[in-house]
Scaffold this motif. Structure first.
Motif, PDB file in Angstrom:
ATOM      1  N   LEU A  51      -3.901   2.769  -9.621  1.00 22.88           N
ATOM      2  CA  LEU A  51      -4.730   2.158  -8.584  1.00 22.88           C
ATOM      3  C   LEU A  51      -5.580   1.034  -9.168  1.00 22.88           C
ATOM      4  O   LEU A  51      -5.707  -0.038  -8.574  1.00 22.88           O
ATOM      5  CB  LEU A  51      -5.627   3.203  -7.914  1.00 22.88           C
ATOM      6  N   GLU A  52      -6.167   1.289 -10.328  1.00 27.72           N
ATOM      7  CA  GLU A  52      -6.985   0.256 -10.961  1.00 27.72           C
ATOM      8  C   GLU A  52      -6.128  -0.935 -11.374  1.00 27.72           C
ATOM      9  O   GLU A  52      -6.542  -2.093 -11.234  1.00 27.72           O
ATOM     10  CB  GLU A  52      -7.712   0.825 -12.178  1.00 27.72           C
ATOM     11  N   GLU A  53      -4.931  -0.654 -11.849  1.00 28.43           N
ATOM     12  CA  GLU A  53      -4.021  -1.737 -12.241  1.00 28.43           C
ATOM     13  C   GLU A  53      -3.623  -2.574 -11.031  1.00 28.43           C
ATOM     14  O   GLU A  53      -3.557  -3.804 -11.105  1.00 28.43           O
ATOM     15  CB  GLU A  53      -2.784  -1.158 -12.922  1.00 28.43           C
ATOM     16  N   PHE A  54      -3.392  -1.916  -9.916  1.00 19.32           N
ATOM     17  CA  PHE A  54      -2.938  -2.617  -8.718  1.00 19.32           C
ATOM     18  C   PHE A  54      -4.078  -3.394  -8.065  1.00 19.32           C
ATOM     19  O   PHE A  54      -3.926  -4.571  -7.717  1.00 19.32           O
ATOM     20  CB  PHE A  54      -2.349  -1.622  -7.716  1.00 19.32           C
ATOM     21  N   TRP A  88      -4.444   7.389   0.254  1.00 20.25           N
ATOM     22  CA  TRP A  88      -4.095   6.255  -0.603  1.00 20.25           C
ATOM     23  C   TRP A  88      -2.693   5.728  -0.291  1.00 20.25           C
ATOM     24  O   TRP A  88      -2.493   4.522  -0.133  1.00 20.25           O
ATOM     25  CB  TRP A  88      -4.196   6.642  -2.077  1.00 20.25           C
ATOM     26  N   GLU A  89      -1.726   6.627  -0.213  1.00 17.75           N
ATOM     27  CA  GLU A  89      -0.347   6.179   0.010  1.00 17.75           C
ATOM     28  C   GLU A  89      -0.104   5.715   1.435  1.00 17.75           C
ATOM     29  O   GLU A  89       0.400   4.606   1.664  1.00 17.75           O
ATOM     30  CB  GLU A  89       0.635   7.311  -0.320  1.00 17.75           C
ATOM     31  N   ARG A  90      -0.488   6.536   2.390  1.00 17.02           N
ATOM     32  CA  ARG A  90      -0.117   6.290   3.785  1.00 17.02           C
ATOM     33  C   ARG A  90      -0.934   5.161   4.420  1.00 17.02           C
ATOM     34  O   ARG A  90      -0.417   4.434   5.280  1.00 17.02           O
ATOM     35  CB  ARG A  90      -0.292   7.574   4.605  1.00 17.02           C
ATOM     36  N   HIS A  91      -2.178   5.015   4.018  1.00 18.07           N
ATOM     37  CA  HIS A  91      -3.050   4.052   4.687  1.00 18.07           C
ATOM     38  C   HIS A  91      -3.498   2.890   3.797  1.00 18.07           C
ATOM     39  O   HIS A  91      -3.379   1.733   4.200  1.00 18.07           O
ATOM     40  CB  HIS A  91      -4.270   4.783   5.252  1.00 18.07           C
ATOM     41  N   ILE A  92      -4.035   3.184   2.622  1.00 15.45           N
ATOM     42  CA  ILE A  92      -4.635   2.127   1.811  1.00 15.45           C
ATOM     43  C   ILE A  92      -3.564   1.259   1.143  1.00 15.45           C
ATOM     44  O   ILE A  92      -3.556   0.027   1.296  1.00 15.45           O
ATOM     45  CB  ILE A  92      -5.588   2.710   0.757  1.00 15.45           C
ATOM     46  N   LEU A  93      -2.649   1.873   0.401  1.00 20.65           N
ATOM     47  CA  LEU A  93      -1.597   1.098  -0.253  1.00 20.65           C
ATOM     48  C   LEU A  93      -0.652   0.475   0.768  1.00 20.65           C
ATOM     49  O   LEU A  93      -0.176  -0.652   0.573  1.00 20.65           O
ATOM     50  CB  LEU A  93      -0.827   1.973  -1.243  1.00 20.65           C
ATOM     51  N   ASN A  94      -0.380   1.188   1.827  1.00 17.10           N
ATOM     52  CA  ASN A  94       0.460   0.637   2.891  1.00 17.10           C
ATOM     53  C   ASN A  94      -0.131  -0.645   3.443  1.00 17.10           C
ATOM     54  O   ASN A  94       0.570  -1.645   3.666  1.00 17.10           O
ATOM     55  CB  ASN A  94       0.626   1.686   3.999  1.00 17.10           C
ATOM     56  N   SER A  95      -1.441  -0.660   3.643  1.00 18.12           N
ATOM     57  CA  SER A  95      -2.122  -1.865   4.126  1.00 18.12           C
ATOM     58  C   SER A  95      -2.139  -2.962   3.060  1.00 18.12           C
ATOM     59  O   SER A  95      -1.903  -4.143   3.344  1.00 18.12           O
ATOM     60  CB  SER A  95      -3.561  -1.532   4.528  1.00 18.12           C
ATOM     61  N   ALA A  96      -2.410  -2.567   1.821  1.00 20.30           N
ATOM     62  CA  ALA A  96      -2.521  -3.527   0.726  1.00 20.30           C
ATOM     63  C   ALA A  96      -1.212  -4.244   0.440  1.00 20.30           C
ATOM     64  O   ALA A  96      -1.215  -5.349  -0.126  1.00 20.30           O
ATOM     65  CB  ALA A  96      -3.010  -2.810  -0.538  1.00 20.30           C
ATOM     66  N   ALA A  97      -0.109  -3.639   0.835  1.00 17.09           N
ATOM     67  CA  ALA A  97       1.201  -4.251   0.585  1.00 17.09           C
ATOM     68  C   ALA A  97       1.354  -5.609   1.259  1.00 17.09           C
ATOM     69  O   ALA A  97       2.202  -6.417   0.862  1.00 17.09           O
ATOM     70  CB  ALA A  97       2.305  -3.307   1.058  1.00 17.09           C
ATOM     71  N   LEU A  98       0.534  -5.876   2.262  1.00 14.20           N
ATOM     72  CA  LEU A  98       0.603  -7.171   2.949  1.00 14.20           C
ATOM     73  C   LEU A  98       0.054  -8.322   2.119  1.00 14.20           C
ATOM     74  O   LEU A  98       0.409  -9.481   2.340  1.00 14.20           O
ATOM     75  CB  LEU A  98      -0.199  -7.117   4.259  1.00 14.20           C
ATOM     76  N   ALA A 230       8.076  -4.506   0.323  1.00 15.06           N
ATOM     77  CA  ALA A 230       6.830  -4.779  -0.396  1.00 15.06           C
ATOM     78  C   ALA A 230       6.405  -3.560  -1.209  1.00 15.06           C
ATOM     79  O   ALA A 230       5.765  -2.640  -0.682  1.00 15.06           O
ATOM     80  CB  ALA A 230       5.741  -5.165   0.589  1.00 15.06           C
ATOM     81  N   PRO A 231       6.719  -3.519  -2.494  1.00 18.44           N
ATOM     82  CA  PRO A 231       6.302  -2.391  -3.335  1.00 18.44           C
ATOM     83  C   PRO A 231       4.824  -2.490  -3.706  1.00 18.44           C
ATOM     84  O   PRO A 231       4.234  -3.575  -3.685  1.00 18.44           O
ATOM     85  CB  PRO A 231       7.188  -2.548  -4.581  1.00 18.44           C
ATOM     86  N   THR A 232       4.237  -1.342  -4.045  1.00 12.84           N
ATOM     87  CA  THR A 232       2.838  -1.323  -4.492  1.00 12.84           C
ATOM     88  C   THR A 232       2.757  -0.694  -5.886  1.00 12.84           C
ATOM     89  O   THR A 232       2.765  -1.401  -6.876  1.00 12.84           O
ATOM     90  CB  THR A 232       1.939  -0.572  -3.492  1.00 12.84           C
ATOM     91  N   ILE A 233       2.699   0.640  -5.972  1.00 13.94           N
ATOM     92  CA  ILE A 233       2.633   1.283  -7.290  1.00 13.94           C
ATOM     93  C   ILE A 233       3.827   2.220  -7.451  1.00 13.94           C
ATOM     94  O   ILE A 233       4.451   2.637  -6.463  1.00 13.94           O
ATOM     95  CB  ILE A 233       1.315   2.060  -7.494  1.00 13.94           C
ATOM     96  N   ALA A 234       4.129   2.558  -8.679  1.00 13.00           N
ATOM     97  CA  ALA A 234       5.258   3.432  -8.980  1.00 13.00           C
ATOM     98  C   ALA A 234       5.100   4.782  -8.282  1.00 13.00           C
ATOM     99  O   ALA A 234       4.003   5.348  -8.242  1.00 13.00           O
ATOM    100  CB  ALA A 234       5.372   3.633 -10.490  1.00 13.00           C
TER     101      ALA A 234
END
Length: 247
Positions: A51-54, A88-98, A230-234
């Motif tokens: 998360l910090e890396e992303f 984190w996965e369903r909402h935050i990273l999903n949104s951040a992928a944009l 759109a990938p985010t984190i592994a």
């Protein structure tokens, strides 16, 4: 200007706003859950170094919003009880992928609801003006309070439907998540878009078929669509993003 019960505008966290309606009342509580469970501690990604890396320097702001969503989301009917372990996965990273698909300029998030993706993107880019458009009063109340509590002060909350606010809102980029089909979104949002603006939507696996069904509407509005992975984190599935640009 500062917000008060008599101010007829929806204010941003910094006190600026557009003249559209009365200042939202405190968000209503629509459910209940043990406060001990209203945290991110049950989310397996919460302590992930990825998360910090992303997110980099924006992680603190993003985490503040994620923690508030965990605490208040179920109470306010914004998320379901089973989603507490997947925020984190369903909402935050999903949104951040944009984020990689966004052009510069003012971002308008239509049907912002829980603040997804608008609040996340605002937290990631604190210098970008972000307008959250939402028709439901209790959700605009939540958005207004969330911006104040988290200190994400580059947002403005506007109550109304996309097709109703074109006189006070102009977007360089429009985002949406789980609002409507692409053809409907284009009809509603096109009047808000600047002459060089783009639309960037979060969609599911049926995005190619949905884009095909919208081809006549896209042609009418001079837009061409593309579907992206759109990938985010592994370990987290890639998000499907649809971009609509001027043809």
């Amino acid at each position: 200007m500062t917000a008060s019960s008599e101010d007829e505008f929806h204010a941003s966290a910094s006190g600026q706003g557009h003249l559209v309606s009365s200042t939202p009342k405190s968000g209503s509580v629509v459910g209940d859950v043990d406060p001990a469970l209203r945290t991110l501690t049950g989310d397996p990604l919460n302590d992930s170094p990825a998360l910090e890396e992303f997110f980099g320097d924006s992680l603190g702001r993003v985490r503040s919003f994620a923690e508030l969503l965990a605490d208040q989301g179920i109470l306010r009917g914004l998320i379901g009880p089973r989603e507490l372990t997947r925020i984190w996965e369903r909402h935050i990273l999903n949104s951040a992928a944009l984020a990689p698909f966004l052009p510069d300029g003012t971002l308008v998030d239509v049907g912002s609801g829980a603040g997804l993706p608008g609040m996340v993107l605002a937290a990631m880019e604190p210098s970008r003006p972000v307008v959250l458009v939402e028709p439901m009063e209790r959700r605009t109340a939540w958005l207004f309070e969330a911006a104040e509590i988290t200190g994400i002060d580059n947002v403005t909350v506007v109550r109304g439907r996309a097709e109703e606010v074109s006189d006070v809102v102009e977007a360089d980029v429009i985002t949406a998540r789980a609002v409507a089909s692409i053809d409907k979104l284009v009809k509603w949002c096109a009047p808000l878009l600047s002459p060089t603006g783009q639309m960037v939507f979060l969609k599911g696996r049926s995005a190619p078929e949905e884009l095909e069904r919208a081809k006549y509407v896209l042609r009418k509005h001079g837009l061409q669509g593309a579907v992206h992975s759109a990938p985010t984190i592994a370990g987290v599935d890639a998000t499907t993003v649809v971009t609509l640009t001027r043809s």
